[in-house]
Design an enzyme around this catalytic site. Structure first.
Site, mmCIF file in Angstrom:
data_model
loop_
_atom_site.group_PDB
_atom_site.id
_atom_site.type_symbol
_atom_site.label_atom_id
_atom_site.label_comp_id
_atom_site.label_asym_id
_atom_site.label_seq_id
_atom_site.Cartn_x
_atom_site.Cartn_y
_atom_site.Cartn_z
ATOM 1 C CE LYS A 241 14.119 34.048 53.692
ATOM 2 N NZ LYS A 241 13.606 33.221 52.608
ATOM 3 C CB CYS A 312 25.672 22.986 46.163
ATOM 4 S SG CYS A 312 25.846 21.912 47.596
ATOM 5 C CB CYS A 319 30.176 16.394 44.239
ATOM 6 S SG CYS A 319 28.960 16.616 45.537
ATOM 7 C CB CYS A 322 31.723 21.112 43.117
ATOM 8 S SG CYS A 322 31.501 22.407 44.340
ATOM 9 C CB CYS A 328 33.185 20.285 49.718
ATOM 10 S SG CYS A 328 31.529 19.901 50.308
HETATM 11 S S1 SF4 Z 1 31.425 19.361 46.573
HETATM 12 FE FE1 SF4 Z 1 30.296 20.141 48.377
HETATM 13 S S2 SF4 Z 1 29.722 22.271 47.831
HETATM 14 FE FE2 SF4 Z 1 30.301 21.214 45.924
HETATM 15 S S3 SF4 Z 1 28.369 20.415 45.078
HETATM 16 FE FE3 SF4 Z 1 29.270 18.766 46.326
HETATM 17 S S4 SF4 Z 1 28.350 18.994 48.373
HETATM 18 FE FE4 SF4 Z 1 28.004 20.942 47.244
#
Ligand code: SF4
Length: 337
Positions: A241, A312, A319, A322, A328
């Site tokens: 990385k 996240c 979520c 999100c 997702c």
């Molecule tokens: S929906 Fe998926 S990308 Fe969004 S916060 Fe939750 S786990 Fe993370």
């Protein structure tokens, strides 16, 4: 007669009101607060930018309707219907899951998800934007010093939060005689260096690595950071990385590889973009590089790192608000206690 007297009294009251000065001045209008998605939200934006965002944020058709169309198209009797541009960009969840079983193919929804995360990040800053390794060295420094300071920030960054890393770099810059240069790192004794790196995880080892790397840079690379990822990778304390990010930050070379850190690794797996083991960041990098176009390799690291820092997160992914929750597979994912 009575009507005429009423009218005249009304007129005289209006005239008196107009003649007398206002007793209480009108309070100044306050601008409405800008829509804040979280505490990191930035200041209001120009109207063109807002219009563009509103256009992008137009709600999609209800998921049930999209799924119904998808089901109808899969049945042999279903009439053939051309997908709308929106559907082409945003397939039904069932379609996404079936495509994600093909690990080496690009996920069908990746461009949509990428755009949404990019939009979110434009409106929500994160520690990586102000304290990330790529911006800790001043660009006005001589190029070799700039590259060495950036290299040092990367070497210290593993398993260390950006604020702690930035604080350590600041101490090195201000407390080493002559500032943070290869020469000053070689001159200072290890114990002093270790005390300056306090707050950085594994700082005792990293101080030794930093001195060792500085000596190799002087002996083999004319006191500069090498311009080859493979050469950077051979330096003590440097992982893939850091090597790929060093190529980007120090030399502006973006096609040597993607810098995958713990946030990026976690989110790429949650989104179903890769299917790799926990802590195997290198496998994530290799899978991503099989399908992600090279033009995204540099930009994607700070986008996803910041998304992982403020939204996240490992312990409390948000979520419920999100921007990519409908795409997702790990939505409402409950972390291990
Ligand atoms: S929906 Fe998926 S990308 Fe969004 S916060 Fe939750 S786990 Fe993370």
């Amino acid at each position: 007669m009575q009507t005429r007297s009423k009218t005249s009294s009304l007129l005289s009251a209006k005239a008196a009101a107009a003649a007398s000065p206002a007793t209480t001045p009108r309070p100044p209008l306050k601008p409405k607060p800008f829509l804040q998605l979280n505490k990191h939200a930035t200041t209001p934006l120009p109207i063109q930018e807002m219009n563009w965002r509103m256009e992008r944020l137009t709600p999609p058709p209800p998921a049930a309707a999209v799924a119904k169309v998808a089901l109808a198209r899969n049945s042999p009797d279903a009439p053939k219907v051309e997908a709308s541009p929106l559907e082409r960009r945003r397939p039904a969840a069932a379609t996404v899951r079936s495509k994600q079983e093909l690990p080496k193919n690009p996920p069908v929804n990746w461009e949509y998800v990428y755009d949404e995360i990019k939009l979110f990040r434009r409106m929500n800053s994160a520690p990586v934007d102000t304290l990330g390794c790529g911006i800790l060295a001043s660009p006005t420094l001589p190029p070799k010093v700039f590259r060495f300071q950036t290299f040092t920030a990367l070497l210290l960054s593993s398993q260390t939060k950006d604020p702690a890393n930035a604080a350590a770099i600041e101490r090195l810059k201000t407390q080493l005689p002559g500032g943070l240069t290869i020469e000053s790192v070689l001159e200072v004794d290890v114990k002093t260096l270790q005390s300056l790196l306090r707050g950085v995880s594994f700082h005792m080892k990293k101080a030794v690595y930093l001195k060792g790397a500085a000596q190799i840079l002087v002996d083999q690379f004319d006191s500069d950071v090498p311009k080859e990822a493979n050469e950077i990778l051979k330096l003590p304390g440097i992982g893939p990385k850091m090597a790929h990010l060093a190529m980007q930050f120090c030399w502006g070379i973006n096609d040597s590889g993607i810098g995958v850190d713990t946030h990026f690794h976690r989110i790429a797996n949650k989104l179903g973009w890769v299917h790799t083991k926990e802590y195997d960041h290198e496998a994530t990098r290799k899978e991503l590089q099989q399908w992600l176009p090279v033009k995204y390799w540099a930009e994607i690291n700070p986008l996803f790192v910041g998304f992982g820092q403020v939204h996240c997160t490992a312990d409390h992914p948000l979520c419920h608000k999100c921007p990519v929750s409908d795409m997702c597979p790990k939505k409402d994912f409950k972390p291990r206690k």
